[in-house]
Design an enzyme around this catalytic site. Structure first.
Site, PDB file in Angstrom:
ATOM      1  N   CYS A  98       2.394  -0.537   8.764  1.00  0.00           N
ATOM      2  CA  CYS A  98       3.488  -0.558   9.750  1.00  0.00           C
ATOM      3  C   CYS A  98       4.754  -1.182   9.173  1.00  0.00           C
ATOM      4  CB  CYS A  98       3.033  -1.275  11.019  1.00  0.00           C
ATOM      5  SG  CYS A  98       2.238  -2.869  10.746  1.00  0.00           S
TER       6      CYS A  98
HETATM    7  N1  LIG Z   1      -2.526  -2.745  14.479  1.00  0.00           N
HETATM    8  C1  LIG Z   1      -1.500  -2.235  13.801  1.00  0.00           C
HETATM    9  O1  LIG Z   1      -0.319  -2.439  14.150  1.00  0.00           O
HETATM   10  C2  LIG Z   1      -1.734  -1.382  12.593  1.00  0.00           C
HETATM   11  C3  LIG Z   1      -2.985  -1.257  12.050  1.00  0.00           C
HETATM   12  N2  LIG Z   1      -3.176  -0.497  10.928  1.00  0.00           N
HETATM   13  C4  LIG Z   1      -4.496  -0.356  10.367  1.00  0.00           C
HETATM   14  O2  LIG Z   1      -5.265   0.485  11.222  1.00  0.00           O
HETATM   15  C5  LIG Z   1      -6.627   0.078  11.222  1.00  0.00           C
HETATM   16  C6  LIG Z   1      -7.066  -0.201  12.671  1.00  0.00           C
HETATM   17  O3  LIG Z   1      -6.241  -1.240  13.162  1.00  0.00           O
HETATM   18  P1  LIG Z   1      -6.426  -1.840  14.629  1.00  0.00           P
HETATM   19  O4  LIG Z   1      -6.641  -0.742  15.606  1.00  0.00           O
HETATM   20  O5  LIG Z   1      -5.326  -2.789  14.835  1.00  0.00           O
HETATM   21  O6  LIG Z   1      -7.779  -2.639  14.425  1.00  0.00           O
HETATM   22  P2  LIG Z   1      -8.761  -3.198  15.529  1.00  0.00           P
HETATM   23  O7  LIG Z   1      -9.356  -4.427  14.982  1.00  0.00           O
HETATM   24  O8  LIG Z   1      -8.040  -3.286  16.817  1.00  0.00           O
HETATM   25  O9  LIG Z   1      -9.871  -2.044  15.644  1.00  0.00           O
HETATM   26  C7  LIG Z   1     -10.826  -1.812  14.661  1.00  0.00           C
HETATM   27  C8  LIG Z   1     -11.761  -0.698  15.102  1.00  0.00           C
HETATM   28  O10 LIG Z   1     -12.769  -0.520  14.120  1.00  0.00           O
HETATM   29  C9  LIG Z   1     -14.078  -0.666  14.727  1.00  0.00           C
HETATM   30  N3  LIG Z   1     -14.861  -1.409  13.749  1.00  0.00           N
HETATM   31  C10 LIG Z   1     -14.669  -2.677  13.320  1.00  0.00           C
HETATM   32  N4  LIG Z   1     -15.536  -2.987  12.330  1.00  0.00           N
HETATM   33  C11 LIG Z   1     -16.283  -1.869  12.124  1.00  0.00           C
HETATM   34  C12 LIG Z   1     -17.335  -1.545  11.232  1.00  0.00           C
HETATM   35  N5  LIG Z   1     -17.807  -2.447  10.353  1.00  0.00           N
HETATM   36  N6  LIG Z   1     -17.890  -0.296  11.298  1.00  0.00           N
HETATM   37  C13 LIG Z   1     -17.447   0.610  12.206  1.00  0.00           C
HETATM   38  N7  LIG Z   1     -16.443   0.349  13.080  1.00  0.00           N
HETATM   39  C14 LIG Z   1     -15.865  -0.874  13.029  1.00  0.00           C
HETATM   40  C15 LIG Z   1     -13.839  -1.381  16.042  1.00  0.00           C
HETATM   41  O11 LIG Z   1     -14.667  -0.898  17.097  1.00  0.00           O
HETATM   42  P3  LIG Z   1     -16.154  -1.326  17.392  1.00  0.00           P
HETATM   43  O12 LIG Z   1     -16.270  -2.761  16.965  1.00  0.00           O
HETATM   44  O13 LIG Z   1     -16.312  -1.125  18.864  1.00  0.00           O
HETATM   45  O14 LIG Z   1     -16.989  -0.385  16.585  1.00  0.00           O
HETATM   46  C16 LIG Z   1     -12.439  -0.929  16.410  1.00  0.00           C
HETATM   47  O15 LIG Z   1     -12.478   0.308  17.072  1.00  0.00           O
HETATM   48  C17 LIG Z   1      -6.702  -1.168  10.327  1.00  0.00           C
HETATM   49  O16 LIG Z   1      -7.113  -0.796   9.042  1.00  0.00           O
HETATM   50  C18 LIG Z   1      -5.277  -1.669  10.293  1.00  0.00           C
HETATM   51  O17 LIG Z   1      -5.019  -2.364   9.119  1.00  0.00           O
HETATM   52  C19 LIG Z   1      -2.150   0.206  10.351  1.00  0.00           C
HETATM   53  C20 LIG Z   1      -0.883   0.134  10.866  1.00  0.00           C
HETATM   54  C21 LIG Z   1      -0.571  -0.694  12.019  1.00  0.00           C
HETATM   55  C1  LIG Z   2       0.793  -8.843  12.464  1.00  0.00           C
HETATM   56  C2  LIG Z   2      -0.208  -8.388  11.409  1.00  0.00           C
HETATM   57  O1  LIG Z   2      -1.177  -9.064  11.138  1.00  0.00           O
HETATM   58  N1  LIG Z   2       0.053  -7.237  10.799  1.00  0.00           N
HETATM   59  C3  LIG Z   2      -0.809  -6.681   9.781  1.00  0.00           C
HETATM   60  C4  LIG Z   2      -0.261  -5.370   9.307  1.00  0.00           C
HETATM   61  C5  LIG Z   2      -0.762  -4.227  10.095  1.00  0.00           C
HETATM   62  C6  LIG Z   2      -0.831  -2.995   9.229  1.00  0.00           C
HETATM   63  O2  LIG Z   2       0.085  -2.267   8.952  1.00  0.00           O
HETATM   64  O3  LIG Z   2      -2.032  -2.846   8.731  1.00  0.00           O
HETATM   65  P1  LIG Z   2      -2.600  -2.457   7.279  1.00  0.00           P
HETATM   66  O4  LIG Z   2      -1.521  -2.249   6.302  1.00  0.00           O
HETATM   67  O5  LIG Z   2      -3.445  -3.618   6.909  1.00  0.00           O
HETATM   68  O6  LIG Z   2      -3.343  -1.200   7.540  1.00  0.00           O
HETATM   69  C7  LIG Z   2      -0.931  -7.566   8.554  1.00  0.00           C
HETATM   70  O7  LIG Z   2       0.002  -8.254   8.189  1.00  0.00           O
HETATM   71  O8  LIG Z   2      -1.952  -7.468   7.875  1.00  0.00           O
END
Ligand SMILES: NC(=O)C1=CN([C@@H]2O[C@H](COP(=O)(O)OP(=O)(O)OC[C@H]3O[C@@H](n4cnc5c(N)ncnc54)[C@H](OP(=O)(O)O)[C@@H]3O)[C@@H](O)[C@H]2O)C=CC1
Ligand SMILES: CC(=O)N[C@@H](CCC(=O)OP(=O)(O)O)C(=O)O
Length: 320
Positions: free
Chosen positions: A137
Site C-alpha cells: 500500500c
Molecule cells: N491491510 C492492508 O492495508 C494491506 C495488506 N496487504 C497484504 O495483504 C495480505 C492480507 O492483509 P490483511 O487482510 O490486512 O490481513 P489480515 O490479517 O486481516 O487477514 C489475513 C487472512 O489470512 C488468513 N490466515 C491467516 N493465517 C493463515 C494461515 N496460516 N493459513 C491460512 N490462512 C491464514 C486469515 O483468516 P483465518 O484466520 O480465518 O483463516 C485472514 O483471512 C497481507 O499479506 C498484507 O501484507 C497489502 C496491502 C495493504
Molecule cells: C500500518 C501497517 O502495518 N502497514 C503494513 C503495510 C501493509 C502492506 O502494504 O502490506 P504488505 O506490503 O506487507 O503486503 C506494514 O507496514 O507492514
C-alpha cells in the site's frame, strides 16, 4: 465470459474488500472463500453488507493448499499474511498451473517470474500474466509520486508514510490497538521496512522510507521529498504520466487520507518547490485496502484477462 474466482484469506481486511468488489463485478463468479475462523458460515451472515449480494449464501471453507488447488478456478487471490503464500503457490503449480494467481502479500514482489501489478506504471507485463504480485500500500502511493520524476531525482528521496491501522491487518498488535493509538501516532520500521526496497526498485530511485501508523482505520498518505536536477518541469511530467488514468486524481493541495477513504483512486498532489529551488515535495493519498490492495488487485484481474480495466470498480463502499 464468466471468470471463476477463489479467495484465500477471505476474513482479512483485504479479503473482505476483495469479496465486496468481486461480488459486484459483472464478469466474475466467486466460487470459494476460504477462512479457517469463518468455516461453515455463509458470507451474508458474517457480514451483513453481503446479505443482498450474489455471494450471500456462499459458505466459507477452510481450504489448505491441496484442497484449494483441487478446486480449479480462472483466478485465485491470496490474501494471507506475509510468508504464508508459498505452499498455496506450490500446490497450484502442481495441480492447476493455468490458474491466474494474484498474491496480495509481499512474498513475490521481487520475484522476476511474477508480474508486478501496478498498472499505471507498467501494464504490459500484467496483460496475460498468470502470476501477479500486488504491490504494497505505501509502495503504491510512493511509486506513483516518485516514478514519473525518475530522471530528475538527485540523491535519495525521503518518504514518510502515514497509514490507518487497518494496514496492520486483523492479528492483534500494538499497531492496530485503538487504545494504544488513541490521541497518538506510532512510528515503526524506522529503517529497512520492506517497502523501502520495493519503492526503490519500482521507481528506479534510491529511497529512505519511514512509516507511522495513525489513529484512523483506513487510508494513508505518502509524503515524498527530495532534490531534483535538470530543467524539466516536475509538475508537467506528473500531468503527462497520469492524464489518461481514471484511478489517479491530480490535485493542487496536499493529499489527505480522509479524502480517499473508501475510494478506488489515488490523490496525487502536484509538486511544490522549496525556496532553495532544487527541493520538491509531493504527496499521494490512497485507501490502503482499495487502491493499496483490493481494487488494485481487481484492476490486475481485468488487465490480465483483457477486460476493461475499470470493470466492476464502481461499487460504492459499505456505509459505517
Ligand atoms: N491491510 C492492508 O492495508 C494491506 C495488506 N496487504 C497484504 O495483504 C495480505 C492480507 O492483509 P490483511 O487482510 O490486512 O490481513 P489480515 O490479517 O486481516 O487477514 C489475513 C487472512 O489470512 C488468513 N490466515 C491467516 N493465517 C493463515 C494461515 N496460516 N493459513 C491460512 N490462512 C491464514 C486469515 O483468516 P483465518 O484466520 O480465518 O483463516 C485472514 O483471512 C497481507 O499479506 C498484507 O501484507 C497489502 C496491502 C495493504
Ligand atoms: C500500518 C501497517 O502495518 N502497514 C503494513 C503495510 C501493509 C502492506 O502494504 O502490506 P504488505 O506490503 O506487507 O503486503 C506494514 O507496514 O507492514
Amino acid at each position: 465470459m464468466t471468470v471463476s474466482v477463489g479467495i484465500i484469506g477471505a476474513r482479512g481486511y483485504v479479503g473482505r474488500e476483495l469479496l465486496r468488489l468481486l461480488a459486484g463485478h459483472p464478469e466474475v463468479e466467486v466460487v470459494y472463500a476460504s477462512s479457517r475462523e469463518w468455516a461453515g458460515q455463509a458470507l451474508g451472515k458474517v457480514y451483513t453488507e453481503f446479505a443482498a449480494t450474489p455471494i450471500s449464501d456462499l459458505v466459507c471453507e477452510a481450504l489448505g493448499p491441496e484442497e484449494m488447488a483441487a478446486r480449479p478456478v480462472d483466478v485465485a487471490f491470496l490474501g494471507l499474511p506475509n510468508g504464508k503464500a508459498a505452499p498455496f503457490v506450490a500446490a497450484i503449480e502442481e495441480t492447476s498451473p493455468q490458474t491466474c494467481l494474484i498474491d496480495l502479500s509481499a512474498d513475490y514482489r521481487a520475484d522476476p517470474a511474477w508480474a508486478y501489478g501496478l498498472p499505471e506504471l507498467g501494464r504490459t507485463a500484467i496483460v496475460g500474466a498468470k502470476r501477479i504480485a500486488n504491490p504494497g500500500c505505501y509502495a503504491t502511493a510512493a511509486q506513483l509520486a516518485i516514478a514519473p520524476l525518475a530522471s530528475l531525482w538527485q540523491g535519495p528521496v525521503t518518504v514518510t508514510g502515514l497509514s490507518g491501522w487497518s494496514g496492520a491487518g486483523t492479528t492483534p498488535s500494538r499497531k492496530n490497538d485503538p487504545e494504544a493509538l488513541r490521541d497518538n501516532a506510532i512510528p515503526y520500521g524506522l529503517v529497512d521496512h520492506g517497502h523501502e526496497a520495493e519503492i526503490a526498485h519500482g521507481a528506479k530511485t534510491a529511497v529512505h522510507f519511514t512509516p507511522v501508523v495513525m489513529p484512523f482505520f483506513r487510508g494513508l498518505v505518502a509524503l515524498v521529498s527530495g532534490r531534483i536536477v535538470g530543467h524539466a518541469d516536475p509538475g508537467k511530467l506528473i500531468e503527462e504520466a497520469y492524464e489518461k488514468e481514471p484511478f489517479i486524481r491530480l490535485i493542487a493541495a496536499p493529499a489527505e487520507p480522509a479524502a480517499v477513504a473508501g475510494s478506488l483512486r489515488a490523490d496525487l498532489s502536484l509538486p511544490v518547490c522549496a525556496a532553495e529551488g532544487d527541493r520538491i515535495v509531493l504527496s499521494c493519498a490512497l485507501d490502503n485496502l482499495l487502491k493499496g490492495a483490493a481494487s488494485q488487485a481487481v484492476q490486475n484481474l481485468n488487465v490480465s484477462l483483457g477486460l476493461p480495466e475499470g470493470l466492476g470498480l464502481s461499487v460504492p463502499p459499505p456505509s459505517g
